[in-house]
Scaffold this motif. Sequence first.
Motif, short mmCIF file in Angstrom:
data_model
loop_
_atom_site.label_atom_id
_atom_site.label_comp_id
_atom_site.label_asym_id
_atom_site.label_seq_id
_atom_site.Cartn_x
_atom_site.Cartn_y
_atom_site.Cartn_z
N ASN A 120 0.81 -1.22 0.00
CA ASN A 120 0.00 0.00 0.00
C ASN A 120 0.84 1.27 0.00
OD1 ASN A 120 -2.30 -1.51 0.00
ND2 ASN A 120 -2.66 -1.37 2.20
N GLY A 121 2.14 1.09 -0.07
CA GLY A 121 3.01 2.25 -0.23
C GLY A 121 3.34 3.00 1.04
N LEU A 122 3.09 2.41 2.19
CA LEU A 122 3.47 3.07 3.44
C LEU A 122 4.98 3.04 3.59
CD1 LEU A 122 0.74 1.65 5.85
CD2 LEU A 122 0.76 3.82 4.62
N ASP A 123 5.50 4.03 4.32
CA ASP A 123 6.95 4.12 4.51
C ASP A 123 7.34 3.22 5.68
OD1 ASP A 123 9.56 4.78 4.49
OD2 ASP A 123 9.28 6.94 4.77
N ILE A 124 7.29 1.93 5.44
CA ILE A 124 7.51 0.97 6.53
C ILE A 124 8.60 -0.04 6.15
CG2 ILE A 124 5.62 -0.51 5.67
CD1 ILE A 124 5.11 -1.36 8.58
N THR A 125 9.45 -0.30 7.11
CA THR A 125 10.42 -1.39 6.96
C THR A 125 10.38 -2.19 8.25
OG1 THR A 125 12.13 0.10 7.78
CG2 THR A 125 12.04 -0.23 5.39
N ALA A 126 11.01 -3.37 8.22
CA ALA A 126 10.98 -4.21 9.41
C ALA A 126 12.29 -4.95 9.57
CB ALA A 126 9.83 -5.21 9.31
N GLY A 127 12.61 -5.21 10.82
CA GLY A 127 13.80 -5.98 11.12
C GLY A 127 13.44 -7.24 11.86
N THR A 128 14.44 -8.06 12.11
CA THR A 128 14.25 -9.20 12.99
C THR A 128 15.56 -9.42 13.72
OG1 THR A 128 13.34 -11.43 13.19
CG2 THR A 128 14.91 -11.06 11.39
N SER A 129 15.54 -10.27 14.72
CA SER A 129 16.78 -10.47 15.48
C SER A 129 17.44 -11.78 15.08
CB SER A 129 16.50 -10.47 16.99
OG SER A 129 16.31 -11.80 17.44
N ILE A 130 18.73 -11.82 15.24
CA ILE A 130 19.49 -13.02 14.91
C ILE A 130 19.02 -14.21 15.74
CG2 ILE A 130 21.40 -12.47 16.51
CD1 ILE A 130 21.66 -14.18 13.06
N HIS A 131 18.57 -13.94 16.97
CA HIS A 131 18.15 -15.06 17.82
C HIS A 131 16.88 -15.70 17.32
CE1 HIS A 131 20.72 -12.52 20.50
NE2 HIS A 131 21.37 -13.66 20.41
N HIS A 132 15.95 -14.86 16.83
CA HIS A 132 14.72 -15.44 16.31
C HIS A 132 14.94 -16.14 14.97
CE1 HIS A 132 13.24 -12.60 19.34
NE2 HIS A 132 12.30 -13.50 19.51
N LEU A 133 16.05 -15.82 14.31
CA LEU A 133 16.35 -16.50 13.04
C LEU A 133 17.06 -17.83 13.25
CD1 LEU A 133 17.67 -13.56 10.83
CD2 LEU A 133 15.58 -14.88 10.47
N THR A 134 17.72 -17.98 14.38
CA THR A 134 18.57 -19.17 14.54
C THR A 134 18.19 -20.05 15.73
OG1 THR A 134 20.13 -17.80 15.76
CG2 THR A 134 20.58 -18.13 13.42
N LEU A 135 17.23 -19.63 16.54
CA LEU A 135 16.85 -20.43 17.72
C LEU A 135 15.33 -20.52 17.76
CD1 LEU A 135 19.09 -18.53 20.30
CD2 LEU A 135 19.65 -20.72 19.24
N ASN A 136 14.81 -21.53 18.45
CA ASN A 136 13.37 -21.57 18.67
C ASN A 136 13.05 -21.85 20.13
OD1 ASN A 136 13.28 -24.36 19.16
ND2 ASN A 136 12.93 -24.84 17.01
N GLU A 137 11.76 -21.86 20.44
CA GLU A 137 11.32 -21.95 21.84
C GLU A 137 11.87 -23.17 22.56
OE1 GLU A 137 7.04 -22.26 21.82
OE2 GLU A 137 7.06 -23.79 20.27
N LEU A 138 12.09 -24.26 21.82
CA LEU A 138 12.54 -25.49 22.47
C LEU A 138 13.96 -25.37 23.00
CD1 LEU A 138 11.08 -28.13 20.00
CD2 LEU A 138 10.07 -27.25 22.10
N ASP A 139 14.72 -24.39 22.47
CA ASP A 139 16.09 -24.20 22.95
C ASP A 139 16.13 -23.79 24.42
OD1 ASP A 139 17.86 -24.76 20.70
OD2 ASP A 139 16.81 -23.12 19.71
N VAL A 140 15.03 -23.26 24.92
CA VAL A 140 14.99 -22.87 26.34
C VAL A 140 15.19 -24.11 27.22
CG1 VAL A 140 13.50 -21.95 28.16
CG2 VAL A 140 13.57 -20.84 25.94
N ALA A 141 14.74 -25.25 26.73
CA ALA A 141 14.90 -26.55 27.41
C ALA A 141 14.58 -26.43 28.89
CB ALA A 141 16.30 -27.10 27.16
N ASP A 142 15.53 -26.76 29.75
CA ASP A 142 15.26 -26.74 31.19
C ASP A 142 15.49 -25.34 31.76
OD1 ASP A 142 14.40 -29.34 31.47
OD2 ASP A 142 16.45 -30.10 31.49
N TYR A 143 14.70 -24.41 31.33
CA TYR A 143 14.72 -23.05 31.89
C TYR A 143 16.07 -22.37 31.75
CZ TYR A 143 10.50 -24.90 34.10
OH TYR A 143 9.28 -25.48 34.35
#
Lengths: 435, 319
Positions: free
Chosen positions: A260-283
């Motif tokens: 729609n032509g809005l002046d918007i960009t977005a980022g993400t973090s390296i951790h969300h790209l390379t890890l997932n929730e299961l990596d938390v394992a035992d707290y």
Amino acid sequence: MTLLFINARLIDPEAGTDSLGALLVQDGVIAEVLPEGMEPGQLFRARNIDEASAQVVDCSGKCLAPGIVDIGVKVCEPGERHKESYKTAGLAAAAGGVTTIVTRPDTTPTIDSPETLEFVTRRAQADAPVNVLPMAALTKERAGREMTEIGFLMDAGAVAFSDCDHVVSNTKVFSRALTYARSCGALVIAHPQEPLLSAGAAATSGKFAALRGLPAVSPMAERMGLDRDIALLEMTGAKYHADQITTARALPALERAKANGLDITAGTSIHHLTLNELDVADYRTFFKVKPPLRSEEDRLAVIEAVRTGLIDTISSMHTPQDEESKRLPFEEAAAGAVALETLLPAALRLVHAQQLDLPGLFRALALNPAKRLGLASGRLSADAPADLVLFDPDAPFVMDRFKLRSKSQNTPYDGQRMQGRVLATYVAGTAVFTN
Amino acid sequence: MSAATFDHRHLLGIETLKPHEITALLDLADSYVELNRRPEKHSDALAGLTQINMFFENSTRTQASFEIAGKRLGADVMNMAMQASSIKKGETLIDTAMTLNAMHPDLLVVRHPHSGAVDLLSQKVNCAVLNAGDGKHEHPTQALLDALTIRRAKGRLHRLNIAICGDVAHSRVARSNLILLGKMENRIRLIGPPTLVPGQFAEFGAEIYDDMREGLKDVDVVMMLRLQKERMDGGFIPSEREYFHRFGLDADKLSHAKPDAIVMHPGPMNRGVEIDGTIADDINRSVIQEQVEMGVAVRMAAMDLLAQNLRKSRQAEAS
């Protein structure tokens, strides 16, 4: 001062190329990109360059790419210098191939006035070997009530305005701040999140959080936050960057807003790209970040969005925390991870897994963030500053957190096998790190 | 009973136990039920060992149960009531653990309001740690005592239809039971309003119902959960009276279960909220008092097994 890189595997994110060649740097600026196989002496003579004063770097076929521009780095000055200082953050950045750090204002006190910003600038200039560009808060004390002196702060050098992980929940305040920021041409960086839904959350809702009994937030909270911000952008026309998009469900909204032509960009973090929730394992509290790590499906969707360019930038979201802040029950432990030094090797996992190619990776690490901030860096082309990283993408190592240069060593990659070693980092043609 | 069939240093949760270990522990607990029913109820299994009960959250029943269990086995038992206000900072949790550790306890029984806190503490001490409940995570001895109660009432602990009703979201009892009863191959139903029984619990292999009569149909065991008002940070239900009307266990709702279905509750009960008083007191249906009795026996068995392992590892270190 002349510098010639020969036998380099040039990673050019702008052209999307990955090819052998040479790069000529003069007076801190890239002068020329040259094809492979030119003899240095001949080259210097053809350009009337004094051969004796020129330095030749043989890259032996290793990668030479624009230095990383990292938006959203927390340096804990002022307030918590025991966690990270400009000196240690600068050394860590240099060792990680990061040539520009864009610092967060969520310090104690908040960077929300020209005076505090000047302090930061002074400290950074004195101590950090890399470029430091400060962000300032969008609202005073990041409290979401009154906007900061956006004009004065820009004059003092603020490159963007952000309340970091605080969401300006009052839409009236936020819309006014966006409107005012637009008139100044200021970039607003926000954290898309529905703050009431995500209050108190330490994990993403799902089987894992249920099993571990952790307070959790639906990934939908991110989309709700983004949807709201997009509506306000339509209303105000502001220049906006979402700090971290981490869920699949937020992506269609982002795509529509861009279409729609809005002046918007977005980022993400390296951790969300390379890890997932299961990596938390035992707290494991080193894996506690904000927003919390997501499901594997989300992770893959976000990687794909980086590949297609829907998500523009990758950040380290470098957040130093001392041991005491992390040696707590998971719910109570502080969120965040240090990542300046691990950003490149972690990101190279995506290249080794054939999810991204090197030019595509550096588009998100260097070119796009530079473009968004209006910087000339992030490119391998003539007239761009010679902010460069020379690295071996394949060199293996085992991450040892106690070898990190940051004052805090809270990295989730501790003990993990990684590939990719920075051989040298150059800022304006000067080596700030060599390995 | 040999601890060779129970290879654990701590009892932090059901998740890490294998079915044969659960059976072994319950078998040993059966023998302690016999001991507890004798006029002279004493054993020397824990003689010379020090047991510290560290409760960072208020508890009367569980703490008393662990205390009696330790005393019957001859341990020196000490209770430490940790005021919630004294543990504002988690450093204190680890510091407290280190301080206690220096006093050479052998068994540490810990309850804490945060999920994973007991796990964290167990990494910092060199004695056996028993989880007496951590946040919304696990409460392993409760699940074991429930299992023992079911096994004694039904004659088996497999292929039963078991309904867990009420506030599953906030309940560590529900999680531990779900894991244990699943491991022993039972069919589990979770019944409650969707605000208290989130859909992700279906991924544990449970069937989810939001209607008591439908969910209780033909079940062998009805486990009621306490409505955990203290863990709720917002409106999960409109009112207690509506909750009782729709999800409280009364004679009418119970009539949909099998005629010989037993009724369980981990206590303390909110009469008139999740359970009708007459059902709770019906000696033909309610096994709530037996659960309390089994609690002591199960905790004796658990501490006995951990103490055996502790002694063995210390001998190995010494030699």
